[in-house]
Design a protein around this motif. Structure first.
Motif, PDB file in Angstrom:
ATOM      1  N   ILE A 154      31.267  51.113  57.755  1.00 20.73           N
ATOM      2  CA  ILE A 154      31.599  51.323  56.355  1.00 20.73           C
ATOM      3  C   ILE A 154      32.975  51.966  56.217  1.00 20.73           C
ATOM      4  N   GLN A 155      33.465  51.988  55.001  1.00 22.56           N
ATOM      5  CA  GLN A 155      34.595  52.828  54.627  1.00 22.56           C
ATOM      6  C   GLN A 155      34.177  53.573  53.370  1.00 22.56           C
ATOM      7  N   ALA A 156      34.249  54.876  53.399  1.00 23.96           N
ATOM      8  CA  ALA A 156      33.803  55.674  52.257  1.00 23.96           C
ATOM      9  C   ALA A 156      34.527  55.252  50.989  1.00 23.96           C
ATOM     10  N   GLY A 157      33.758  55.112  49.905  1.00 27.24           N
ATOM     11  CA  GLY A 157      34.349  54.756  48.620  1.00 27.24           C
ATOM     12  C   GLY A 157      34.637  53.283  48.447  1.00 27.24           C
ATOM     13  N   SER A 158      34.053  52.442  49.291  1.00 31.51           N
ATOM     14  CA  SER A 158      34.304  50.999  49.205  1.00 31.51           C
ATOM     15  C   SER A 158      33.030  50.253  48.841  1.00 31.51           C
ATOM     16  N   GLY A 159      33.113  48.919  48.816  1.00 32.44           N
ATOM     17  CA  GLY A 159      31.949  48.092  48.516  1.00 32.44           C
ATOM     18  C   GLY A 159      30.857  48.202  49.554  1.00 32.44           C
ATOM     19  N   SER A 160      31.157  48.812  50.690  1.00 29.96           N
ATOM     20  CA  SER A 160      30.143  48.975  51.733  1.00 29.96           C
ATOM     21  C   SER A 160      29.024  49.929  51.314  1.00 29.96           C
ATOM     22  N   LEU A 161      29.198  50.576  50.164  1.00 32.33           N
ATOM     23  CA  LEU A 161      28.125  51.414  49.629  1.00 32.33           C
ATOM     24  C   LEU A 161      26.899  50.578  49.270  1.00 32.33           C
ATOM     25  N   SER A 162      27.113  49.333  48.855  1.00 30.86           N
ATOM     26  CA  SER A 162      26.026  48.478  48.386  1.00 30.86           C
ATOM     27  C   SER A 162      24.912  48.268  49.416  1.00 30.86           C
ATOM     28  N   PRO A 163      25.220  47.808  50.639  1.00 22.23           N
ATOM     29  CA  PRO A 163      24.125  47.648  51.607  1.00 22.23           C
ATOM     30  C   PRO A 163      23.452  48.960  51.989  1.00 22.23           C
ATOM     31  N   GLN A 164      24.172  50.070  51.896  1.00 20.20           N
ATOM     32  CA  GLN A 164      23.543  51.365  52.138  1.00 20.20           C
ATOM     33  C   GLN A 164      22.474  51.640  51.090  1.00 20.20           C
ATOM     34  N   ILE A 165      22.781  51.316  49.840  1.00 17.48           N
ATOM     35  CA  ILE A 165      21.826  51.512  48.747  1.00 17.48           C
ATOM     36  C   ILE A 165      20.584  50.657  48.973  1.00 17.48           C
ATOM     37  N   ILE A 166      20.793  49.394  49.344  1.00  8.50           N
ATOM     38  CA  ILE A 166      19.660  48.499  49.592  1.00  8.50           C
ATOM     39  C   ILE A 166      18.804  49.014  50.736  1.00  8.50           C
ATOM     40  N   ALA A 167      19.440  49.471  51.798  1.00  8.98           N
ATOM     41  CA  ALA A 167      18.682  50.032  52.931  1.00  8.98           C
ATOM     42  C   ALA A 167      17.846  51.223  52.483  1.00  8.98           C
ATOM     43  N   ASN A 168      18.408  52.061  51.624  1.00 14.38           N
ATOM     44  CA  ASN A 168      17.655  53.209  51.103  1.00 14.38           C
ATOM     45  C   ASN A 168      16.469  52.761  50.259  1.00 14.38           C
TER      46      ASN A 168
END
Length: 208
Positions: A5-19
Motif C-alpha cells: 500500500i501507500q498511505a493516503g492512496s486508493g490502496s485503502l479500498s482493499p483494506q476496507i474490504i478485508a476488514n
C-alpha cells in the motif's frame, strides 16, 4: 496474504474490504518515490510498479484497486459486498467501478504533481466536479450506499479517493448528498480501522 500500500492512496479500498470480511492482511507501506518497502525493492513484487498489489502466494499477485477489492469481496459472498458473478447487478457494479477508476480516480492524478500548470489543473477540477455531480444525483433518492443496496466495493473505493478533493481544491460544497455520504462512510468501523492501520487521522479525511 500480503498487501502493498501507500498511505493516503486508493490502496485503502482493499483494506476496507478485508476488514469487512474479517481477513487479516499483512501490510507493507511502499515508498513510491524510491520504489522500496523497508530495505527491499518494490519492482520485485509488482511489475506494474504501482500500489496496491496483493500477493496471494508465491505464484499469484494481483494489481489494481477495483480488481483486488472484488477478489477479496468474493471470498465471503454472505457479506454482500459485491453481487454474485453472472448477475446483471454484478455488471452494474463493474460499470460503476470502471467509472470511478477512469473518470474520478484518474482525473485526480494530474492535480497532484507540481509540473502540471494551473490552467490544466483547473480543467481537471471542472471535469471532476462534473463527474462527482453524477454521484450526488445517484444519492439524491435517499439511498445510503452508492449502488442502492448494502455497503460494497464501490463505496470502499470512493471513500479512499473522494476525500482528495480537500488537498486538490475541488469544490463540492454544492454536492450535499455526496458530502453526507462521505461522512456516513467515515463512521464505518471497517473504514476507521483501515485508516488507523495506515497511520491516518480519520478527522483529516472529513470534508470541510
Amino acid at each position: 496474504m500480503k498487501l502493498f500500500i501507500q498511505a493516503g492512496s486508493g490502496s485503502l479500498s482493499p483494506q476496507i474490504i478485508a476488514n469487512e470480511i474479517g481477513i487479516e492482511l499483512e501490510l507493507f507501506n511502499v515508498d513510491m518515490a524510491a520504489q522500496r518497502y523497508g530495505e527491499n525493492e518494490y519492482y520485485k513484487v509488482s511489475t506494474f510498479s504501482m500500489v496496491p498489489a496483493l500477493v496471494i502466494d508465491d505464484k499469484k499477485t494481483l494489481h489494481e484497486t477495483a480488481v483486488i477489492s472484488v477478489y477479496l469481496a468474493d471470498k465471503k459472498p454472505a457479506a454482500q459486498l459485491v453481487p454474485y458473478a453472472g448477475t446483471f447487478e454484478r455488471v452494474r457494479v463493474m460499470e460503476m467501478l470502471s467509472f470511478v477508476t477512469g473518470e474520478i480516480h484518474q482525473k485526480f492524478i494530474p492535480l497532484l504533481p507540481t509540473f502540471v500548470n494551473s490552467e490544466a489543473k483547473d480543467e481537471f477540477r471542472t471535469l471532476l466536479s462534473h463527474n462527482l455531480t453524477h454521484l450526488d444525483k445517484q444519492l439524491s433518492d435517499g439511498r445510503l450506499y452508492m449502488m442502492g443496496g448494502p455497503f460494497g466495493v464501490v463505496d470502499a473505493y470512493l471513500i479512499s479517493i473522494v476525500p482528495w478533493v480537500v488537498r486538490t481544491k475541488v469544490d463540492i460544497e454544492h454536492l450535499a448528498h455526496l458530502q453526507s455520504y462521505m461522512d456516513r462512510l467515515l463512521d464505518r468501523p471497517s473504514v476507521i480501522k483501515a485508516m488507523r492501520d495506515e497511520g491516518a487521522n480519520v478527522t483529516d479525511w472529513r470534508l470541510p
